[in-house]
Design an enzyme around this catalytic site. Structure first.
Site, short mmCIF file in Angstrom:
data_model
loop_
_atom_site.label_atom_id
_atom_site.label_comp_id
_atom_site.label_asym_id
_atom_site.label_seq_id
_atom_site.Cartn_x
_atom_site.Cartn_y
_atom_site.Cartn_z
N LYS A 3 0.88 -1.32 0.15
CA LYS A 3 -0.22 -0.01 0.19
C LYS A 3 1.07 1.15 -0.04
O LYS A 3 1.91 1.47 0.64
CB LYS A 3 -1.03 0.01 1.06
CG LYS A 3 -1.69 1.13 1.43
CD LYS A 3 -2.63 0.88 2.58
CE LYS A 3 -3.43 2.18 3.17
NZ LYS A 3 -4.41 1.66 4.15
C1 R5P Z 1 -2.67 4.50 8.35
O1 R5P Z 1 -1.50 4.40 8.97
C2 R5P Z 1 -3.40 3.46 8.24
O2 R5P Z 1 -2.90 2.21 7.97
C3 R5P Z 1 -5.08 3.67 7.34
O3 R5P Z 1 -5.46 2.79 7.07
C4 R5P Z 1 -4.43 4.23 5.98
O4 R5P Z 1 -3.50 5.27 6.10
C5 R5P Z 1 -5.57 4.33 4.88
O5 R5P Z 1 -6.33 5.32 5.33
P1 R5P Z 1 -6.66 6.74 4.60
O6 R5P Z 1 -7.68 6.39 3.38
O7 R5P Z 1 -7.48 7.48 5.70
O8 R5P Z 1 -5.28 7.48 4.27
#
Ligand code: R5P
Length: 301
Positions: free
Chosen positions: A208
């Site tokens: 990711k």
């Molecule tokens: C952050 O460390 C978390 O893993 C979140 O799941 C990730 O950042 C995704 O969330 P967002 O779309 O709010 O950035």
């Protein structure tokens, strides 16, 4: 030999069909870089990524593991449960999984397995926060670990990932490496290439990253396993849909979106609109029209 299979004088050739002229097909798995996994691991990946579109819409609401009850996640039971049926996979912590998500929910679960510091401390100082045994017990489809390339505890976070990869390989559980960009670091394609490639080289099944407007296609091209993008800070809905479209058009295998869904004015309509962009190739403008009309529909509780 069982009686039914024993050849008899009157055995007719037409009784059985062995398709002797049709060689058995050997199909490759639909996700890039994933052919060499074991069956169980690919079966789990096929629950996260839709085999028809090759993409996923993951709903991330694991933010509480270091941020506490952040905006939109004050009451996961009230704000997030209605979104869950629309997510291919939920990204959450084991605490929320056990305390809030009904076990009858059968979509995929990607469970956060690292943690430690809160927003009050050095965030890169994470440790493994969940055993693989517990992940198996909860029937998850993958575990997620934060990797802080360039961060103060870079090596420790990479070691968290490689340990989880070793344990996951034993049980057929894929590891999602979440690349975390420090506050002082440039959020650009050069950094994302470095971070995602290190994670893939060291065994993550998928990675990711954040989307970057310049050169994101070089990030997906140089990462040998699928990439999903985080949503990041809340954007106007049309912009978030455009980001999802751009990411997928430039090689992302989907999104793992949190705030841009659960902080939207109409989160149920928004996750459906994101699905249209990711899985159906709908233009962001048409998906936004869909969002506008879907948000007028009365919501069932
Ligand atoms: C952050 O460390 C978390 O893993 C979140 O799941 C990730 O950042 C995704 O969330 P967002 O779309 O709010 O950035």
């Amino acid at each position: 030999m069982p009686e039914a299979d024993a050849p008899t004088k009157n055995d007719k050739k037409s009784d059985k069909e062995f398709y002797v002229d049709v060689p058995q097909e050997s199909r490759s798995f639909f996700l890039k870089g994933s052919n060499a996994h074991d069956w169980g691991m690919n079966n789990r990946l096929a629950r996260i990524f839709n085999p028809q579109s090759g993409k996923t819409v993951m709903l991330a609401f694991d933010h509480g593991y270091f941020q506490g009850p952040t905006t939109g996640l004050e009451r996961v039971d009230i704000t997030i449960l209605p979104l869950c049926p629309y997510a291919d996979a939920l990204m959450l912590t084991r605490g929320i999984l056990r305390s809030v998500i009904p076990p009858a929910f059968t979509n995929a679960v990607v469970m956060r397995a690292s943690g430690g510091p809160s927003i009050l401390k050095e965030l890169s100082n994470e440790q493994i926060a969940c055993s693989m045994e517990d992940a198996v017990r909860m029937n998850v489809s993958a575990v997620a670990v934060q990797v802080f390339i360039g961060g103060e505890f870079e090596t420790q976070s990479v070691a968290n990932m490689t340990r989880l990869v070793d344990q996951g390989n034993r049980h057929g559980i894929p590891v999602l490496a979440v690349t975390a960009v420090g506050k002082d670091m440039a959020r650009d394609a050069k950094y994302m290439r470095l971070a995602s490639r290190i994670c893939a080289e060291l065994g993550a099944a998928f990675v990711k990253t954040y989307y970057v407007p310049e050169g994101f296609e070089t990030v997906t091209a140089s990462c040998p396993v699928p990439i999903v993008i985080a949503g990041g800070k809340k954007l106007p809905e049309l912009e978030a849909l455009r980001m999802a479209r751009d990411a997928v058009a430039q090689g992302a295998a989907g999104v793992d979106m949190g705030r841009n869904i659960f902080q939207a004015e109409a989160p149920v309509a928004m996750i459906q609109a994101v699905r249209k962009v990711v899985h159906e190739n709908m233009s962001p403008e048409h998906a936004f029209d869909f969002y506008q009309s879907a948000k007028k529909q009365p919501r069932k509780r």
